[in-house]
Design a protein around this motif. Structure first.
Motif, mmCIF file in Angstrom:
data_model
loop_
_atom_site.group_PDB
_atom_site.id
_atom_site.type_symbol
_atom_site.label_atom_id
_atom_site.label_comp_id
_atom_site.label_asym_id
_atom_site.label_seq_id
_atom_site.Cartn_x
_atom_site.Cartn_y
_atom_site.Cartn_z
ATOM 1 N N GLU A 77 41.394 28.301 57.173
ATOM 2 C CA GLU A 77 42.449 29.220 57.178
ATOM 3 C C GLU A 77 43.652 28.902 56.408
ATOM 4 O OE1 GLU A 77 43.624 30.785 61.161
ATOM 5 O OE2 GLU A 77 41.843 30.514 61.716
ATOM 6 N N HIS A 78 43.923 27.684 56.723
ATOM 7 C CA HIS A 78 45.097 26.818 55.961
ATOM 8 C C HIS A 78 45.142 26.980 54.463
ATOM 9 C CE1 HIS A 78 45.696 24.353 59.854
ATOM 10 N NE2 HIS A 78 45.928 25.709 59.831
ATOM 11 N N LEU A 79 43.888 27.070 53.920
ATOM 12 C CA LEU A 79 43.494 27.156 52.525
ATOM 13 C C LEU A 79 43.773 28.710 52.206
ATOM 14 C CD1 LEU A 79 40.585 24.960 52.061
ATOM 15 C CD2 LEU A 79 42.876 24.317 51.419
ATOM 16 N N ALA A 80 43.045 29.500 52.877
ATOM 17 C CA ALA A 80 43.088 30.879 52.402
ATOM 18 C C ALA A 80 44.308 31.734 52.379
ATOM 19 C CB ALA A 80 42.214 31.694 53.664
ATOM 20 N N TYR A 81 45.220 31.064 53.394
ATOM 21 C CA TYR A 81 46.599 31.891 53.482
ATOM 22 C C TYR A 81 47.461 31.714 52.023
ATOM 23 C CZ TYR A 81 49.159 34.962 56.585
ATOM 24 O OH TYR A 81 49.733 35.926 57.128
ATOM 25 N N SER A 82 47.348 30.604 51.848
ATOM 26 C CA SER A 82 48.385 30.385 50.352
ATOM 27 C C SER A 82 47.482 31.125 49.376
ATOM 28 C CB SER A 82 48.490 28.791 50.079
ATOM 29 O OG SER A 82 49.177 28.474 51.252
ATOM 30 N N GLU A 83 46.124 31.184 49.359
ATOM 31 C CA GLU A 83 45.534 32.125 48.150
ATOM 32 C C GLU A 83 45.949 33.247 48.196
ATOM 33 O OE1 GLU A 83 41.591 28.973 48.296
ATOM 34 O OE2 GLU A 83 41.384 30.832 48.906
ATOM 35 N N ALA A 84 45.954 33.856 49.478
ATOM 36 C CA ALA A 84 46.247 35.386 49.655
ATOM 37 C C ALA A 84 47.846 35.404 49.275
ATOM 38 C CB ALA A 84 45.979 35.671 51.073
ATOM 39 N N ILE A 85 48.634 34.779 49.760
ATOM 40 C CA ILE A 85 50.005 35.023 49.421
ATOM 41 C C ILE A 85 50.149 34.925 47.849
ATOM 42 C CG2 ILE A 85 52.362 34.049 49.523
ATOM 43 C CD1 ILE A 85 51.707 32.944 52.367
ATOM 44 N N ALA A 86 49.526 33.984 46.918
ATOM 45 C CA ALA A 86 49.571 34.020 45.878
ATOM 46 C C ALA A 86 48.997 35.181 45.082
ATOM 47 C CB ALA A 86 48.817 32.655 45.095
ATOM 48 N N LYS A 87 47.971 35.845 45.677
ATOM 49 C CA LYS A 87 47.357 37.091 45.196
ATOM 50 C C LYS A 87 48.481 38.314 45.357
ATOM 51 C CE LYS A 87 42.591 36.595 45.295
ATOM 52 N NZ LYS A 87 41.235 37.266 45.813
ATOM 53 N N ALA A 88 48.941 38.199 46.690
ATOM 54 C CA ALA A 88 50.108 39.364 46.945
ATOM 55 C C ALA A 88 51.217 39.482 46.469
ATOM 56 C CB ALA A 88 50.119 39.253 48.525
ATOM 57 N N ILE A 89 51.738 38.159 45.632
ATOM 58 C CA ILE A 89 52.991 38.289 44.929
ATOM 59 C C ILE A 89 52.696 38.215 43.533
ATOM 60 C CG2 ILE A 89 54.217 36.746 47.014
ATOM 61 C CD1 ILE A 89 54.000 34.290 45.421
ATOM 62 N N SER A 90 51.431 38.052 43.180
ATOM 63 C CA SER A 90 51.111 38.160 41.703
ATOM 64 C C SER A 90 51.455 39.429 41.151
ATOM 65 C CB SER A 90 49.825 37.626 41.325
ATOM 66 O OG SER A 90 48.967 38.708 41.680
ATOM 67 N N GLY A 91 51.200 40.658 42.178
ATOM 68 C CA GLY A 91 51.469 41.847 41.419
ATOM 69 C C GLY A 91 50.354 42.325 40.761
ATOM 70 N N SER A 92 49.447 41.439 40.149
ATOM 71 C CA SER A 92 48.530 41.708 39.321
ATOM 72 C C SER A 92 47.114 42.370 40.103
ATOM 73 C CB SER A 92 48.042 40.786 38.301
ATOM 74 O OG SER A 92 47.707 39.697 38.944
ATOM 75 N N TYR A 93 47.226 43.233 40.866
ATOM 76 C CA TYR A 93 46.112 43.923 41.626
ATOM 77 C C TYR A 93 46.382 45.454 41.781
ATOM 78 C CZ TYR A 93 48.997 43.839 45.597
ATOM 79 O OH TYR A 93 49.963 44.120 46.491
ATOM 80 N N HIS A 94 45.575 46.271 42.148
ATOM 81 C CA HIS A 94 45.405 47.576 42.620
ATOM 82 C C HIS A 94 44.342 47.534 43.646
ATOM 83 C CE1 HIS A 94 43.433 48.606 38.541
ATOM 84 N NE2 HIS A 94 42.293 48.293 39.636
ATOM 85 N N VAL A 95 44.948 48.623 44.649
ATOM 86 C CA VAL A 95 43.992 48.830 45.592
ATOM 87 C C VAL A 95 43.183 49.898 45.481
ATOM 88 C CG1 VAL A 95 43.971 49.255 48.176
ATOM 89 C CG2 VAL A 95 45.537 47.528 47.225
ATOM 90 N N VAL A 96 41.923 50.044 45.528
ATOM 91 C CA VAL A 96 40.868 51.085 45.308
ATOM 92 C C VAL A 96 40.382 51.377 46.436
ATOM 93 C CG1 VAL A 96 39.321 52.137 43.898
ATOM 94 C CG2 VAL A 96 40.580 50.518 42.723
ATOM 95 N N GLY A 97 40.911 52.721 47.048
ATOM 96 C CA GLY A 97 40.118 53.190 48.443
ATOM 97 C C GLY A 97 40.628 51.817 49.512
ATOM 98 N N ARG A 98 39.799 51.065 49.943
ATOM 99 C CA ARG A 98 40.391 50.015 50.985
ATOM 100 C C ARG A 98 39.953 48.635 50.047
ATOM 101 N NH1 ARG A 98 39.539 48.770 55.621
ATOM 102 N NH2 ARG A 98 39.178 46.849 54.834
ATOM 103 N N ARG A 99 39.645 48.745 48.958
ATOM 104 C CA ARG A 99 39.309 47.594 48.266
ATOM 105 C C ARG A 99 40.172 46.857 47.304
ATOM 106 N NH1 ARG A 99 35.513 48.216 44.107
ATOM 107 N NH2 ARG A 99 35.143 50.305 44.941
ATOM 108 N N TYR A 100 40.729 45.634 47.436
ATOM 109 C CA TYR A 100 41.271 44.684 46.475
ATOM 110 C C TYR A 100 40.626 44.531 45.303
ATOM 111 C CZ TYR A 100 44.066 40.846 44.777
ATOM 112 O OH TYR A 100 44.342 39.945 44.007
ATOM 113 N N GLU A 101 41.504 44.917 44.100
ATOM 114 C CA GLU A 101 40.890 44.526 42.761
ATOM 115 C C GLU A 101 41.800 43.939 42.055
ATOM 116 O OE1 GLU A 101 39.008 47.916 41.149
ATOM 117 O OE2 GLU A 101 37.518 47.920 42.547
ATOM 118 N N GLU A 102 41.428 42.851 41.286
ATOM 119 C CA GLU A 102 42.260 42.195 40.387
ATOM 120 C C GLU A 102 42.497 43.090 39.042
ATOM 121 O OE1 GLU A 102 42.959 38.345 40.425
ATOM 122 O OE2 GLU A 102 42.549 38.377 42.360
ATOM 123 N N ARG A 103 43.712 43.136 38.471
ATOM 124 C CA ARG A 103 44.043 43.771 37.341
ATOM 125 C C ARG A 103 43.458 42.677 36.062
ATOM 126 N NH1 ARG A 103 47.572 48.092 37.864
ATOM 127 N NH2 ARG A 103 49.155 47.230 39.251
#
Ligand code: GRF
Length: 204
Positions: free
Chosen positions: A178-204
């Motif tokens: 968990e302690h590794l996963a949370y920071s990884e997820a924050i980095a993804k969320a704030i990167s802005g370089s993704y889109h959500v397709v249906g209920r799926r997270y996809e990197e741009r």
């Protein structure tokens, strides 16, 4: 004021080890582009709140006891907005959010759950996994939507379930991830370089 950093609002109810892992990865430079703007606990006696105060972060207890959920949530929303929070991180926050709360921060609330969702949502996920007899479990960081432990998944990390594991042993093995996963997820969320397709997270 912020130097372009995304401002995190942390909500917790207890121990706060996920909050501390996030704070440490910001401090060590592993997680960049983010800063903790405010820590809020719904319990005044939460060790995580004491740890936030000790670190000199703006930290508040906003007690839920004896108040309607909507009224309690309004105060939390106002506090997050006052601190100009970009991303809300639920880190062991043991209360359901009202729809109004979720709508106030669309796709801007993260939660961490100690199982591989959609398996074992709700309380005691580690015990549920042991009782079911799965051979692997783990943790999930997801955007919060109006259903419990349900929104778009950003990060999952797995651990084996070992023969004879107790609830505590499995929980500790998952917590490390968990302690590794949370920071990884924050980095993804704030990167802005993704889109959500249906209920799926996809990197741009
Ligand atoms: C973690 O297991 C998290 O997955 C769950 O609550 C626990 C919180 O632990 N939502 P901590 O307060 O971050 O130590």
């Amino acid at each position: 004021m912020s130097d372009g950093n995304k401002r995190l609002g942390i909500l917790l109810s207890g121990r706060g080890s996920n909050f501390l892992a996030i704070a440490d990865s910001i401090h060590s430079g592993k997680l960049t582009g983010a800063e903790i703007a405010v820590v809020i606990s719904n319990r005044a006696d939460a060790p995580g709140l004491a740890a936030a105060i000790e670190r000199g972060l703006p930290a508040f207890a906003i007690e839920a006891k004896g108040r309607k959920r909507a009224e309690h949530d309004e105060e939390i929303i106002a506090t997050l907005q006052r601190h100009e929070v970009d991303l809300v991180c639920l880190a062991g926050y043991m209360r359901l959010l009202s729809p109004r709360f979720v709508q106030a921060f669309p796709q801007r609330i993260l939660n961490i759950h100690p199982s591989l969702l959609p398996a074992f949502p709700g309380l005691d996920a580690q015990r549920q996994a042991l009782e079911y007899g799965v051979q692997y479990s783990g943790c999930t960081v997801h955007f919060v939507d109006e259903q419990l432990d349900h929104g778009v998944i950003l990060v999952q990390r797995t651990v084996p379930v070992l023969p004879g594991d107790t609830d505590d042993e499995l929980s500790a093995r998952i917590l490390e991830q968990e302690h590794l996963a949370y920071s990884e997820a924050i980095a993804k969320a704030i990167s802005g370089s993704y889109h959500v397709v249906g209920r799926r997270y996809e990197e741009r």
